[in-house]
Design an enzyme around this catalytic site. Structure first.
Site, PDB file in Angstrom:
ATOM      1  N   ASP A 182      19.294 -30.436 -32.688  1.00  0.00           N
ATOM      2  CA  ASP A 182      17.914 -29.679 -32.256  1.00  0.00           C
ATOM      3  C   ASP A 182      17.034 -29.461 -33.276  1.00  0.00           C
ATOM      4  OD1 ASP A 182      19.139 -29.245 -29.690  1.00  0.00           O
ATOM      5  OD2 ASP A 182      20.119 -27.647 -30.510  1.00  0.00           O
TER       6      ASP A 182
ATOM      7  N   ARG B 266      24.024 -15.402 -38.221  1.00  0.00           N
ATOM      8  CA  ARG B 266      22.594 -15.367 -37.785  1.00  0.00           C
ATOM      9  C   ARG B 266      21.912 -14.570 -38.258  1.00  0.00           C
ATOM     10  NH1 ARG B 266      23.579 -20.387 -36.999  1.00  0.00           N
ATOM     11  NH2 ARG B 266      24.039 -21.061 -35.023  1.00  0.00           N
TER      12      ARG B 266
ATOM     13  N   ASP C 239      21.845 -17.391 -29.809  1.00  0.00           N
ATOM     14  CA  ASP C 239      21.195 -17.548 -31.273  1.00  0.00           C
ATOM     15  C   ASP C 239      19.829 -17.214 -31.500  1.00  0.00           C
ATOM     16  OD1 ASP C 239      23.754 -17.783 -32.572  1.00  0.00           O
ATOM     17  OD2 ASP C 239      23.552 -20.082 -32.355  1.00  0.00           O
TER      18      ASP C 239
ATOM     19  N   SER D 122      27.923 -29.895 -29.239  1.00  0.00           N
ATOM     20  CA  SER D 122      27.209 -28.970 -30.034  1.00  0.00           C
ATOM     21  C   SER D 122      28.185 -28.166 -31.053  1.00  0.00           C
ATOM     22  CB  SER D 122      26.157 -28.003 -29.383  1.00  0.00           C
ATOM     23  OG  SER D 122      25.512 -27.190 -30.179  1.00  0.00           O
TER      24      SER D 122
END
Ligand code: ARG
Length: 393
Positions: free
Chosen positions: A15, A95, A124, A176
């Site tokens: 991404d 995060r 996220d 992913s």
């Protein structure tokens, strides 16, 4: 005219790799990449090279593993945080920390826009956005995956191939993956169909049980006020303990879960998690707590852990409630000192011995042997009163 710049939270994955050229095609003259090294599969050198090759003007990599361990994983371990019984929250811990440094980086670079490569369905995006907003509400946040025409991972791969971007995935191995020192998360591809068992190539930190050793390993974990400080008699930093246990417990196939979880946006999704060190440490920590804490504190701690885990999952780390819960948990850890020895074997964690100077276990009360000091006659009167509130006849 002044150059339009953006600081992009960059992981080196599919991404964020597609995001660099896309941002440049959509009005940004300069994309500065910021990468937090939390223990992913990409080395800092790798990230530098890949980022520049993809079109970033510079790549800033910060080693935040110690900070992740000290400021996030230690409070989390003290609280025994687990989301929906199966997820140790590795990605979620990272995060807020990434967001904090992303904001700092934007300030240092004099840039008023930050970006990320999180999907519009995921957690996220919420975690990063909410933290950025709390730390600097004036920053503009750009999340290309919410708008771009690349609607699937397959179309991102085609875009990357057309532009000859450095990617590691193929349409066959399309997972992913997010990895840090606390664990790994694997999603997408064949896993999206709940009828599919987990394929061999989804095992990263854990051995398949079929491949684990036929003899057990034993590990003695020592805690000081809730914090692991030594393994098998050797004093180590928390980070070193995590690294050692990831290898040892991973070898025995410990700490893998296959889960359908509830995301913040309401979607249920399938994810494979591996966190060999995390599960070993939490199990040892809980065991020690069961000996040194009274039952009311233990029970209340479970309620706090449930809420605390949800807050962490939702990216609400830098909040008054989360900090208040951490303060409560810290108080409970004053006597969580001692050691727990465990046998690691075929995916199982088996406690074999515990020692602590603060034990609330009283052999003289518990024993059915001759040393018994419990006054048996008291039980009858105690139960009379205990039952009273419930007697309707
Ligand atoms: N579902 C997990 C979470 O929200 C993990 C997401 C990690 N990302 C990934 N690409 N597998 O914390």
């Amino acid at each position: 005219m002044e150059k339009k710049k953006i600081v992009l939270a960059y992981s080196g994955g599919l991404d964020t790799t597609c995001a660099i050229p896309w941002l440049k095609e959509h009005g940004y003259d300069e994309v500065i990449c910021f990468s937090a090294n939390l223990g992913s599969e990409f080395s800092p050198e790798d990230l530098q090279e890949r980022g520049i090759k993809t079109g970033a003007s510079k790549v800033i990599v910060k080693d935040l593993r110690e900070e992740l361990a000290r400021d996030f994983l230690i409070p989390g371990l003290k609280a025994n945080l687990i989301y929906e019984n199966k997820y140790l929250l590795a990605t979620a811990y990272g995060r807020p920390l990434i967001a904090k440094y992303l904001v700092d980086c934007a300030h240092e670079e004099g840039v008023n826009t930050v970006g990320h490569g999180c999907s519009a369905k995921g957690n996220d995006q919420v975690r990063l956005d909410v933290t950025v907003k709390m730390l600097d509400p004036k920053l503009k946040i750009v999340a290309p995956l919410r708008y771009w025409e690349l609607k699937s991972r397959e179309s991102e791969i085609e875009y990357a191939e057309k532009k000859q971007l450095p990617i590691r995935l193929t349409k066959e191995k399309i997972y992913s993956i997010d990895k840090n020192i606390w664990g790994i998360a694997v999603e997408c591809g064949a896993l999206e169909n709940l009828a599919n068992a987990t394929p061999d190539d989804s095992y990263v930190m854990c051995n398949r049980i079929e491949n684990t050793p036929d003899t057990p390993d034993f590990v003695k974990i020592e805690f000081l006020k809730g914090v692991p400080v030594a393994l098998n008699g050797k004093t180590l930093s928390f980070l070193e303990i995590i690294e050692a246990l990831n290898l040892l417990a991973g070898k025995h196939g410990i700490g893998r879960t296959d889960m359908v979880e509830d995301r913040i946006v309401g979607i249920k999704s399938r994810e494979i998690y591996e966190a060999p060190a995390g599960w070993t440490l939490i199990q040892a920590h809980k065991d020690l707590e069961s000996i040194v804490l009274d039952r009311e504190t233990l029970a209340f701690k479970e309620i706090v852990a449930l809420k605390y885990s949800q807050m962490l999952y939702q990216g609400l780390w830098y909040t008054r409630l989360r900090e208040s819960m951490a303060a409560f948990v810290d108080k409970t850890q004053e006597k969580v000192t001692g050691s727990v020895t465990m046998k690691l074997f075929k995916g199982n964690l088996i406690v074999t011995s515990r020692e602590t100077p603060y034990s609330m276990y009283r052999m003289s009360m518990a024993t059915y042997g001759n040393e018994d000091e419990y006054v048996r006659e008291n039980a009858e009167a105690f139960i009379d009163l205990f039952a009273m509130p419930f007697l309707e006849k």
